[in-house]
Every structure is written in C-alpha cells, then in structure tokens.
Design an enzyme around this catalytic site. Structure first.
Site, PDB file in Angstrom:
ATOM      1  N   TYR A  78      -0.901 -17.133  -4.491  1.00 26.86           N
ATOM      2  CA  TYR A  78      -0.357 -16.548  -3.263  1.00 26.86           C
ATOM      3  C   TYR A  78       0.887 -17.327  -2.879  1.00 26.86           C
ATOM      4  O   TYR A  78       0.891 -18.560  -2.931  1.00 26.86           O
ATOM      5  CB  TYR A  78      -1.370 -16.603  -2.111  1.00 26.86           C
ATOM      6  N   GLU A  80       3.290 -16.282  -0.014  1.00 25.81           N
ATOM      7  CA  GLU A  80       4.028 -15.662   1.101  1.00 25.81           C
ATOM      8  C   GLU A  80       5.155 -16.586   1.544  1.00 25.81           C
ATOM      9  O   GLU A  80       4.968 -17.798   1.642  1.00 25.81           O
ATOM     10  CB  GLU A  80       3.076 -15.366   2.253  1.00 25.81           C
ATOM     11  N   ASP A 224      20.580   3.500  -3.426  1.00 28.19           N
ATOM     12  CA  ASP A 224      19.316   3.369  -4.161  1.00 28.19           C
ATOM     13  C   ASP A 224      19.641   3.668  -5.618  1.00 28.19           C
ATOM     14  O   ASP A 224      19.815   4.827  -6.000  1.00 28.19           O
ATOM     15  CB  ASP A 224      18.311   4.369  -3.586  1.00 28.19           C
ATOM     16  N   THR A 250      14.455  -0.032  -8.379  1.00 29.44           N
ATOM     17  CA  THR A 250      13.233  -0.409  -9.078  1.00 29.44           C
ATOM     18  C   THR A 250      13.673  -1.189 -10.310  1.00 29.44           C
ATOM     19  O   THR A 250      14.847  -1.175 -10.688  1.00 29.44           O
ATOM     20  CB  THR A 250      12.406   0.827  -9.498  1.00 29.44           C
ATOM     21  N   LYS A 253      12.929   1.232 -14.731  1.00 33.02           N
ATOM     22  CA  LYS A 253      13.459   2.472 -15.325  1.00 33.02           C
ATOM     23  C   LYS A 253      14.477   2.093 -16.400  1.00 33.02           C
ATOM     24  O   LYS A 253      14.098   1.498 -17.399  1.00 33.02           O
ATOM     25  CB  LYS A 253      14.021   3.362 -14.227  1.00 33.02           C
ATOM     26  N   ARG A 259       7.104  -2.878 -13.639  1.00 35.37           N
ATOM     27  CA  ARG A 259       7.103  -2.034 -12.441  1.00 35.37           C
ATOM     28  C   ARG A 259       7.323  -2.923 -11.233  1.00 35.37           C
ATOM     29  O   ARG A 259       6.642  -3.928 -11.058  1.00 35.37           O
ATOM     30  CB  ARG A 259       5.780  -1.297 -12.295  1.00 35.37           C
TER      31      ARG A 259
HETATM   32  N1  DSN Z   1       9.022   8.715  -9.459  1.00 33.69           N
HETATM   33  C1  DSN Z   1      10.375   8.318  -9.770  1.00 33.69           C
HETATM   34  C2  DSN Z   1      11.072   9.321 -10.596  1.00 33.69           C
HETATM   35  O1  DSN Z   1      10.431   9.864 -11.483  1.00 33.69           O
HETATM   36  O2  DSN Z   1      12.245   9.556 -10.412  1.00 33.69           O
HETATM   37  C3  DSN Z   1      11.140   8.005  -8.554  1.00 33.69           C
HETATM   38  O3  DSN Z   1      10.387   7.257  -7.687  1.00 33.69           O
END
Ligand code: DSN
Length: 439
Positions: A78, A80, A224, A250, A253, A259
């Site tokens: 942990y 924090e 974003d 994120t 991707k 993730r």
């Molecule tokens: N779920 C993602 C996507 O497929 O674009 C975005 O959060």
C-alpha cells in the site's frame, strides 16, 4: 536479544539481490495445481489470442517484461501518497519505481508533470474534471457517435450526469471535426473546459487550434490521447502535451503497456491534479502496474518502437485502401492513425451482426457508431477496426490485403457456415505464422 516466547529464529543471513526473484519462466505451476478452474480459463484465453486475429483498435499485446513486472510482489504494497510523502511505511522501493515511471513518461511526452497513479482511463478523466470543475460547470466534448468517449459527456456516464456537457460534432461529409464550428460553439457557450482526443476518430487533431480556441474563451484545454499515445510517443502523430493544460492517456493501447492510465499537465496544475487523483479519486495506487508502466515507457523509447508505430499506421492505411477498393465506406475516407470506422449502412449490415460474423471466423473487431448514427450504440451502423495488435505480431501490408479480403468474404457469406469455417482455418494459419511475442 529479547525473544518472544515460542519464537526461535534461525539466522539465515539475508537474500542476495539477484537471487530474490526466481520465477522459473513463469510456468504457472502453482496456479495450475491450486486452481485448475481459473488456470484452464487462462489457457483457453491464451489459445484464443494465439489462434485468432485481434483487430480491436484499443487492444494490444504487452511484452514478456511488462507481463513479468505485473506479476510481482509489488502488488502486496500500500502506498497512498506520492514519492517521499506516503501515508504508509516501507515505501522506499515503491518511491523509486514510481519516480522512474514518472521520469520516463516526462521524457517520452515532453511533459512538465506526470501522475502515473490513475487506475484506468475513465478514473483518470474523472480526476481531471474533479481538478478543474465544479458539478454543473459547462464543458465541450465530441459526441459519442462522432468518435468521442463515454467519459466525454455522454448522458449515461458520470461525466454527462455531473457536468453540463455541450457536444460538438464531426462534419458529416468529411468525417473530420469542423474547427470553425468548435470555435463558434465555444464562443457562444463559454465552457470552463474543452475536451479533444477521441476513441473512434482516424484523423490528426488540430491541437494548436483547440488550444487557441480554449484560450480565447478562458477554458482549460484537456486532451484524452488514450488511443494514439503510442503513436504520439513515437513522433508519428502530433503531440498535444507541450501545448495543452492537461492530457490523460491509458497505458495499454498503442502505448503497449499494462492496463492503467496517467495524467500529464503543466507545472502550474500539478498540485490540483495530484490532489484530485489522491485523495480525491483514489486510495492506494497499484504499484505492480506502476512498475509495468515504467517498463513499457522504457520500451517505448527504443528505436524498435518507432518502427512499430510507423508500421501500425502503414498497416491501417493499407487495410483502409483495400477495403475502399472492395466497396466499403470508410469514415473520412482513410486514416492518419491506427484505426478506421466502416459505415456498413449501404452494405445491408449492422455493427452487431458484423461483429458476430467476424467472430465466427476468428477475427475480433468492435461494433461502432458512425456520425449521426440512426441506430443505438448497442447495435450501431458501423464497425471499428485497428492495427496495433496485429502489427505487434509482425504483420505488414501484404497481410492487411489478405485480412481485408477475409473481412469482405465473411460479411458477404454470413449465412454460409462452410465458407465461414474455411475462412477461420485460413485466419488461424496466418496467426500461427505470426506468434505473439509474449506467448
Ligand atoms: N474501451 C476503449 C475503446 O475501445 O476505445 C475506450 O475506453
């Protein structure tokens, strides 16, 4: 030495560094012996990923090093707080790991400040709103059916419920965001924040123009870049980080990490962002994931990653060209990035059917809305296809041509089981010829 009654320690010295971790190549023996039910399901998923084709634009395959970093004892901790200022003891190692992740991300995106703790994309975006807005404040975001994300103001999402989102659109002819329209909406509505960066949009974004519009109306410029972060890190697409006030992404991707998510911002906003993430939105960060983020950011700085990112785009353009050649309508008539959205309304198909038909031949895609879609998001008029995962497998333009032909053959033979079975075999053969690096 004062001994607790019954406690008789044997002096075993200490564990030499370098021998502390022995994973035996992560052969999962313990999982297999202890929980065969979960082990079997993981095996099934390994088989599915190995034998089938991943064309979901938001998915990718992490490296073995990233996988190994996630499966570590860092999950036990942990922490924090932030490096040097934690609310729990024993965080010396975690401080170092988090600092490495932050410094690598700063270098990668030319960021002034980075927070690597957000658990995923929507919580990261929630933290950004929380940092700059009060409930009821006005925000501009792109409509979901034009390529925006749920967390950019859709009425069923927390963003649309808590804040007063006004939605802008992509032009229905060109499929591109109409910046003049954005400017006039911004001048009329005077939002506190403008959101750019999308989930189903295949063109470069005019970051500089967005920032100028935001400045004219006194709004925070928020990008974003979840979908394109890897392409931006590799300098294959324009980078909003030096321009915008705040940028979320994120990490799993095109960036090809675990993730999770992170937020980058100007130094002047650093305190607000850090407070919004912790204690505002989250408790303890997931330290094993922070380590894996650092490993991925290290990989992203290598020349091989730049070659990869360039190939992702070349592959997507090749796929798009071939599908146009086969008679498909691609939104915006092509792509600058890793994804395309296909309008199936002229083909007598809907997105859900197309997704299910392609699943039968071992090709995973996701249904997608098209601009001004008359159908609902659950069964929209299009599909979205992306090339990050198949490019990680090493596929190139020649394979893209073949994949486009399979997609076309499958969609034209959706009721012909024999045909679908034979395409599935061909898809499997190609996949087995391009192994996933981490499997
Ligand atoms: N779920 C993602 C996507 O497929 O674009 C975005 O959060």
């Amino acid at each position: 030495m004062v001994r607790t009654p019954g406690f008789h320690p044997v002096n075993r010295g200490s564990i030499p560094l370098g021998a502390a971790i022995k994973y035996k190549n992560m052969d999962y023996t313990n999982l297999k012996n202890q929980d065969s039910e979960i082990f079997l399901n993981i095996e099934r998923e390994v088989k599915r990923q190995t034998e089938e084709m991943e064309l979901i634009a938001s998915e990718n395959y992490v490296s073995k090093a990233v996988l190994e970093a996630m499966a570590t004892v860092l999950t036990n901790k942990y922490s924090e707080g932030y490096p040097g200022k934690r609310y729990y003891g024993g965080n010396q190692v975690i401080d170092d790991v988090e600092t490495i992740a932050i410094e690598r991300a700063k270098k990668l995106f030319q960021a002034e400040h980075v927070n690597v703790q957000p658990l995923s994309g929507s919580p990261a975006n929630a933290s950004v709103y929380f940092a700059f807005l009060k409930p009821g404040d006005k925000v501009l975001g792109l409509r979901l059916d034009h390529g925006g994300h749920l967390s950019h103001g859709h009425p069923v999402n927390f963003s649309g419920l808590l804040y007063d989102f006004v939605q802008y659109s992509a032009d229905s002819e060109t499929g591109r965001v109409d910046m003049d329209a954005v400017e006039s909406i911004a001048k009329k509505e005077k939002p506190k924040m403008i959101v750019a960066g999308y989930s189903a949009y295949s063109r470069e974004i005019e970051w500089q123009r967005f920032k100028e519009i935001a400045d004219q109306v006194g709004a925070i410029a928020f990008a974003d870049i979840a979908h394109t972060a890897g392409l931006i890190a590799a300098n294959e697409m324009d980078n909003p980080v030096p321009i915008f006030d705040v940028v979320s992404t994120t990490t799993h991707k095109t960036l090809r990490g675990p993730r999770g998510a992170m937020i980058m911002c100007k130094t002047e906003h650093a305190k607000k962002i850090d407070r919004a993430v912790f204690p505002g939105m989250q408790g303890g960060p997931h330290d094993h994931i922070t380590a894996a983020k650092a490993v991925a950011f290290g990989e992203t700085q290598k020349p091989e990653f730049k070659i990869y990112a360039r190939q992702v785009i070349k592959n997507c353009q090749a796929l798009s060209d071939k599908l146009i050649n086969l008679g498909y309508k691609i939104i915006s008539n092509g792509t600058d990035n890793h994804l395309i959205v296909i309008d199936l309304s002229k083909n007598g198909l809907v997105g859900k059917d197309a997704e299910q038909t392609l699943e039968q031949v071992g090709i995973s895609i996701s249904r997608s809305t098209i601009p001004n879609d008359p159908n609902p998001p659950y069964n929209p008029s299009g599909i979205r296809i992306g090339t990050p995962a198949i490019t990680t497998r090493g596929m190139k333009e020649a394979e893209m041509e073949q994949i486009a032909v399979w997609i076309d053959n499958a969609l034209n033979n959706k009721n012909n089981q024999n045909k679908l079975t034979s395409i599935k075999e061909e898809v499997k053969t190609m996949c087995l010829n391009f192994p996933i690096p981490s499997i």
